[in-house]
Design an enzyme around this catalytic site. Structure first.
Site, PDB file in Angstrom:
ATOM      1  N   VAL A   1       0.875  -1.170   0.000  1.00 27.97           N
ATOM      2  CA  VAL A   1       0.000   0.000   0.000  1.00 27.97           C
ATOM      3  C   VAL A   1       0.910   1.218   0.000  1.00 27.97           C
ATOM      4  O   VAL A   1       1.811   1.327   0.829  1.00 27.97           O
ATOM      5  CB  VAL A   1      -0.926   0.025   1.234  1.00 27.97           C
TER       6      VAL A   1
ATOM      7  N   ASN B   1      20.135  -3.735 -16.234  1.00 26.15           N
ATOM      8  CA  ASN B   1      20.801  -4.542 -17.261  1.00 26.15           C
ATOM      9  C   ASN B   1      21.295  -3.705 -18.440  1.00 26.15           C
ATOM     10  O   ASN B   1      22.032  -2.754 -18.245  1.00 26.15           O
ATOM     11  CB  ASN B   1      19.872  -5.666 -17.717  1.00 26.15           C
TER      12      ASN B   1
ATOM     13  N   GLY C   1       9.826   2.727   0.702  1.00 22.93           N
ATOM     14  CA  GLY C   1       9.494   3.408   1.951  1.00 22.93           C
ATOM     15  C   GLY C   1      10.518   4.445   2.349  1.00 22.93           C
ATOM     16  O   GLY C   1      11.624   4.497   1.817  1.00 22.93           O
TER      17      GLY C   1
END
Length: 572
Positions: free
Chosen positions: A291, A438, A489
């Site tokens: 979330v 990559n 976060g």
């Protein structure tokens, strides 16, 4: 005998005498022009001004050396660092370096032998990338200007293509050798009779009443050493910005705008991970992975981050069991491994949304429609369906496209699969999450985001699994004009570094009065749109009032990844 320098200082106030003196001593014409330009200014430091003036005529810096080395990323996994050295005014000088983020498809609960094989493959890939940078790429890019990004990226692309062809040829030879070995060692008893394994029991029928999920597409193989291409391209971009004495985000914006400097720049809105549902879901919720919170556009980025931090602290307090010390990182997740989510492992063609609870593709669309109607402040769903389920992507976009963003992330993992000529090879969606991993090159992102803009998709720059402390991702997002940036976060140094960089860019743009206010606008999809058509062909022109009035002044905009938040969580 009076020296030339002493004579120059004595004649500092007389331009004519100085010019006559140096003409008599056969001073080069360029130096005479410099003196003529400088004497009327009467500078305090004539030699410093002269040096600055003549530096304009020096040769442009060129690349003289590339250095690759193996370093560790944010979770202790090996990755690649690329350093750029340039020849500046006849001296070799270190200009910049970049550290690539690593990316893995191995789930956290993988078997030990699978994890061991993945770690060996990662080490081999990094070692190969270091070898490419220090040998082939170092020789190939020497004496090129770091500002020639397109030329460098073209050479990197050709080099990578050559390596891919070499790998294919090696595989063909190995397969041929194995086939010969199998023919010489096989026995008649070892040969299976055709059709025996596929025989079905008589009378057994397969139910086809409900539409099922299409089979998973095969994963694209990653060439060992491909990190060298992406790392070198990004390092060259940083060197070009340093040599041009401009921020990296402005250098990227100039590349995208064909050297037209943007008058205003909009910052991407951060998608801040608040809750990792795989860790904290008490109901064994399979569908929701994370979330995320998106600060409202009416706030500055600094104000939005402060508000998210307040909500994060309150969530930590609510979720922590009584009597326990607070957990240090609520929204932290173990990165470097892909998460094993339920929606990626359907059972009998259905999505498992809770442990033991399954829904068909049609039922999933109905569930999401009900969800968004019930929680109008959910403004984005990322990967609400599997990427192969294109028909349902089409249906969900027709039903919810005017109410929230429907974002594809899994489908955009490899940039090489996204573009087919001038079309986007994606399910119908509002936009995509792009990751710099990559063999991705800066020119690839510039071209692809331009194509996405033209087809009115939104672009989100996302942080790969194995993050590094390199904050170049933020400059890329700003320079490319991404609508959102997905950094995880507000915890751990490698993430906070990127948030701090975003705050610094906001401050710089505000000081220069080039900061443009962000806005959110949803676009309705045509009812009969087909996945194979271009999005620009099926979306009507955007309306100014397409943003629902009730969302224009939210306290905090909530964004859920793939599904609603847990039932016992309050996120408003």
């Amino acid at each position: 005998m009076e020296s030339g320098g002493r004579r120059l200082r004595r004649l500092q106030g007389s331009r004519e005498e100085a010019a006559a003196y140096y003409r008599g001593h056969r001073v080069p014409q360029r130096l005479e022009e410099a003196l003529n330009a400088l004497f009327p200014q009467r500078p305090a430091d004539i030699y410093g001004e002269l040096a600055n003036y003549l530096s304009k005529f020096s040769k442009a810096p060129v690349i003289c050396k590339l250095v690759g080395r193996k370093v560790l990323d944010g979770v202790g996994q090996p990755t690649l660092e690329v350093e750029i050295y340039c020849r500046v005014k006849n001296y070799e000088k270190r200009i910049c370096s970049t550290v690539m983020s690593s990316h893995s498809q191995i789930p956290e609960n993988a078997l030990p032998e699978t994890t061991e094989a993945d770690e060996k493959e990662r080490n081999d890939s990094v070692n190969t990338a270091v070898e490419w940078v220090n040998e082939s790429l170092n020789t190939m890019l020497r004496d090129l200007k770091p500002t020639e990004q397109c030329k460098v990226d073209k050479m990197l692309g050709e080099y990578f293509t050559k390596k891919v062809e070499e790998k294919k040829e090696t595989q063909k030879q190995e397969e041929a050798a194995e086939a010969i070995l199998a023919l010489t060692s096989c026995t008649p008893s070892a040969t299976a009779l055709p059709g025996k394994k596929k025989a079905a029991k008589p009378g057994k029928k397969v139910a086809v009443a409900e539409r099922t999920i299409p089979p998973a597409e095969p994963a694209e193989s990653v060439l060992c050493g491909s990190l060298a291409i992406g790392g070198t391209s990004l390092a060259i971009a940083k060197a070009g910005a340093t040599i041009s004495r401009i921020p990296l985000y402005l250098h990227i914006a100039l590349l995208k705008g064909n050297q037209d400097s943007p008058k205003e720049i909009t910052l991407p809105l951060p998608m801040v991970t608040l809750l990792n549902c795989e860790k904290f879901s008490p109901a064994k919720l399979k569908l929701v992975k994370e979330v995320m919170l998106i600060p409202p556009v009416q706030l500055s980025l600094k104000q939005g981050i402060e508000r998210v931090l307040d909500i994060q602290k309150e969530m930590m307090r609510l979720l922590e069991p009584p009597g326990k010390a607070p957990s240090p990182q609520l929204a932290d997740s173990k990165k470097g491994r892909a998460h094993n989510t339920g929606k990626k492992a359907p059972v009998k063609g259905k999505y498992e949304i809770l442990t033991g609870t399954f829904k068909s593709p049609d039922e999933m669309v109905d569930m999401y429609v009900e969800l968004i109607n019930k929680f109008p402040f959910i403004i984005a769903l990322i990967d609400p369906l599997r990427k192969e389920d294109r028909q349902q992507w089409n249906n969900i976009c027709c039903n919810l496209g005017s109410k929230c963003y429907l974002i594809a992330e899994d489908a955009a993992t490899y940039l090489s699969k996204l573009k087919t000529d001038q079309d986007i090879n994606l399910p119908t969606c509002s936009g995509v999450v792009l990751k710099y991993i990559n063999q991705t090159k800066v020119s690839d992102l510039v071209e692809l985001t331009g194509l996405l803009d033209g087809q009115r998709h939104i672009t989100i720059l996302g942080s790969p699994d194995g993050e590094s402390s390199d904050d170049s991702l933020v400059d890329l997002a700003v320079g490319l004009g991404a609508r959102f940036i997905k950094l995880g976060g507000l915890s751990r140094g490698e993430r906070v570094t990127k948030y701090n960089r975003l705050l610094a860019i906001e401050e710089e743009l505000a000081k220069n009065r080039t900061l443009r206010e962000a806005h959110l606008e949803f676009v309705a999809f045509a009812e009969e749109s087909q996945p194979e058509k271009q999005l620009s062909d099926v979306i009507p022109p955007p309306k100014q009032d397409s943003l629902p009035p009730q969302r224009s002044q939210p306290a905090l905009q909530v964004r859920s990844l793939s599904a609603p938040p847990p039932e016992n969580s309050t996120l408003t």
